[in-house]
Scaffold this motif. Structure first.
Motif, PDB file in Angstrom:
ATOM      1  N   MET A  25     -15.016  -8.126   4.367  1.00  0.00           N
ATOM      2  CA  MET A  25     -15.538  -6.848   3.880  1.00  0.00           C
ATOM      3  C   MET A  25     -16.345  -6.135   4.959  1.00  0.00           C
ATOM      4  SD  MET A  25     -16.671  -7.443  -0.115  1.00  0.00           S
ATOM      5  CE  MET A  25     -17.335  -9.120   0.013  1.00  0.00           C
ATOM      6  N   THR A  71     -16.780 -12.231   2.583  1.00  0.00           N
ATOM      7  CA  THR A  71     -17.909 -11.418   3.038  1.00  0.00           C
ATOM      8  C   THR A  71     -17.651 -10.900   4.451  1.00  0.00           C
ATOM      9  OG1 THR A  71     -19.522 -12.634   1.681  1.00  0.00           O
ATOM     10  CG2 THR A  71     -20.391 -11.414   3.559  1.00  0.00           C
ATOM     11  N   ASP A 114     -15.311  -2.627   7.007  1.00  0.00           N
ATOM     12  CA  ASP A 114     -16.212  -1.484   6.896  1.00  0.00           C
ATOM     13  C   ASP A 114     -16.771  -1.050   8.254  1.00  0.00           C
ATOM     14  OD1 ASP A 114     -17.766   0.482   5.548  1.00  0.00           O
ATOM     15  OD2 ASP A 114     -19.501  -0.856   5.613  1.00  0.00           O
ATOM     16  N   ILE A 156     -23.308  -8.693  -3.860  1.00  0.00           N
ATOM     17  CA  ILE A 156     -22.315  -7.814  -3.240  1.00  0.00           C
ATOM     18  C   ILE A 156     -22.756  -6.358  -3.428  1.00  0.00           C
ATOM     19  CG2 ILE A 156     -19.906  -7.084  -3.201  1.00  0.00           C
ATOM     20  CD1 ILE A 156     -19.179  -9.770  -4.458  1.00  0.00           C
ATOM     21  N   TYR A 195     -19.111  -2.039  -1.786  1.00  0.00           N
ATOM     22  CA  TYR A 195     -18.113  -3.053  -1.447  1.00  0.00           C
ATOM     23  C   TYR A 195     -17.393  -3.548  -2.700  1.00  0.00           C
ATOM     24  CZ  TYR A 195     -19.799  -3.466   3.386  1.00  0.00           C
ATOM     25  OH  TYR A 195     -20.117  -3.225   4.690  1.00  0.00           O
ATOM     26  N   SER A 227     -14.867  -0.973  -3.528  1.00  0.00           N
ATOM     27  CA  SER A 227     -13.788  -0.816  -2.543  1.00  0.00           C
ATOM     28  C   SER A 227     -12.846  -2.007  -2.476  1.00  0.00           C
ATOM     29  CB  SER A 227     -14.382  -0.576  -1.151  1.00  0.00           C
ATOM     30  OG  SER A 227     -15.113   0.613  -1.107  1.00  0.00           O
ATOM     31  N   TYR A 228     -13.380  -3.207  -2.668  1.00  0.00           N
ATOM     32  CA  TYR A 228     -12.600  -4.405  -2.362  1.00  0.00           C
ATOM     33  C   TYR A 228     -12.324  -5.310  -3.556  1.00  0.00           C
ATOM     34  CZ  TYR A 228     -13.921  -2.891   2.304  1.00  0.00           C
ATOM     35  OH  TYR A 228     -14.113  -2.150   3.439  1.00  0.00           O
TER      36      TYR A 228
END
Length: 273
Positions: free
Chosen positions: A126, A123, A130, A166, A170, A173-174
């Motif tokens: 991420m 977390t 960002d 989440i 995100y 993207s991850y």
């Protein structure tokens, strides 16, 4: 149902656990120790707790497995969102402002202590990927006393039931969608180093700008809490920030950390002249 352990045996086991990890077992959570011990006895084809006690006092690897089994590993992504809001809106800007005083220091160092199965450090990664402005970068060390949890964290795979909370952007993207769940992408995984560590001992690393240690201190008595907090102080940079669980507090503890209340969450700071 009768307890597996006699009172004498219970005291022997809990002293062994406490001396090694700082985790405290009392009469109120005795049943947890009892059930975990039964599981280990079945696994090792033993019936006598005293025989297992002799085993874990002579076999370091089995003792680590035993500590794994008694560690509570409840966690999730973006757990306690106000902490992350305080991190992005208050802590990171202040850390960056402080780093401007040191030429060439563009790296923010974070320790996720008691990281369990990895949701917390991922977390953090991420959010920083960002939100962190250029030219600043970050590195995260994530540690736990549970080898089993660390193995899960290092794999970076989470079933569908574990990815709630989440944000969709995100997730896109991850994470990569795979059979049965989601796999964290390599670019995010490489920002975190997972490491086995017992919080009763000094990690040896220094100059962390931010430490997260949430919902861990509640398993320690006052003496073990003090040791842990003092170790954090030694590991942290001169101006740095400590996040602990919302139900935890350093109130009444002999510590140099200062209480900090932000519009988003309460935390602690180290301000060393």
């Amino acid at each position: 149902m009768a307890d597996l352990l006699s009172d004498i045996q219970f005291n022997e086991f809990r002293k062994l656990i406490y001396d090694a990890s700082g985790i405290t077992f009392s009469e109120t959570n005795r049943s947890i120790l009892d059930s975990r011990l039964k599981e280990r006895l079945r696994e090792k084809n033993l019936t006598d707790p005293q025989e297992y006690y002799r085993l874990i006092t002579s076999d370091k690897e089995e003792f680590k497995v035993f500590l794994d089994s008694i560690t509570t590993n409840l966690t999730r992504f973006f757990r306690n969102q106000p902490h992350f809001d305080a991190l992005i809106n208050y802590v990171i800007p202040h850390v960056i402002e402080d780093k401007k005083q040191t030429i060439g220091d563009f790296k923010i160092r974070i320790w996720s202590a008691g990281c369990s199965t990895g949701e917390e450090p991922y977390t953090l990664a991420m959010l920083l990927k960002d939100k962190l402005p250029a030219p600043y970068t970050f590195e995260i060390i994530a540690s736990d006393i549970s080898l089993k949890s660390l193995m899960t964290a290092q794999k970076g795979f989470y079933p569908d039931s574990r990815i709630s909370g989440i944000p969709q952007n995100y997730l896109a993207s991850y994470f990569t969608r795979v059979e049965g769940g989601y796999q964290i992408k390599p670019e995010l995984m490489k920002t975190i180093r997972f490491d086995y560590h017992n919080l009763r001992f000094d990690m040896g690393a220094r100059n962390f700008d931010i430490v997260f240690c949430r919902n861990v201190l509640i398993y320690f008595d006052e003496a073990a809490q003090k040791i842990t907090i003092d170790n954090f102080w030694k590991s942290m940079a001169r101006h740095s920030y400590l996040f602990i669980g919302h139900s935890e507090s350093l109130f009444g503890m002999d510590t140099k950390f200062e209480f900090l209340k932000t519009p988003w969450a309460c935390l602690y700071q180290k301000n060393e002249k």
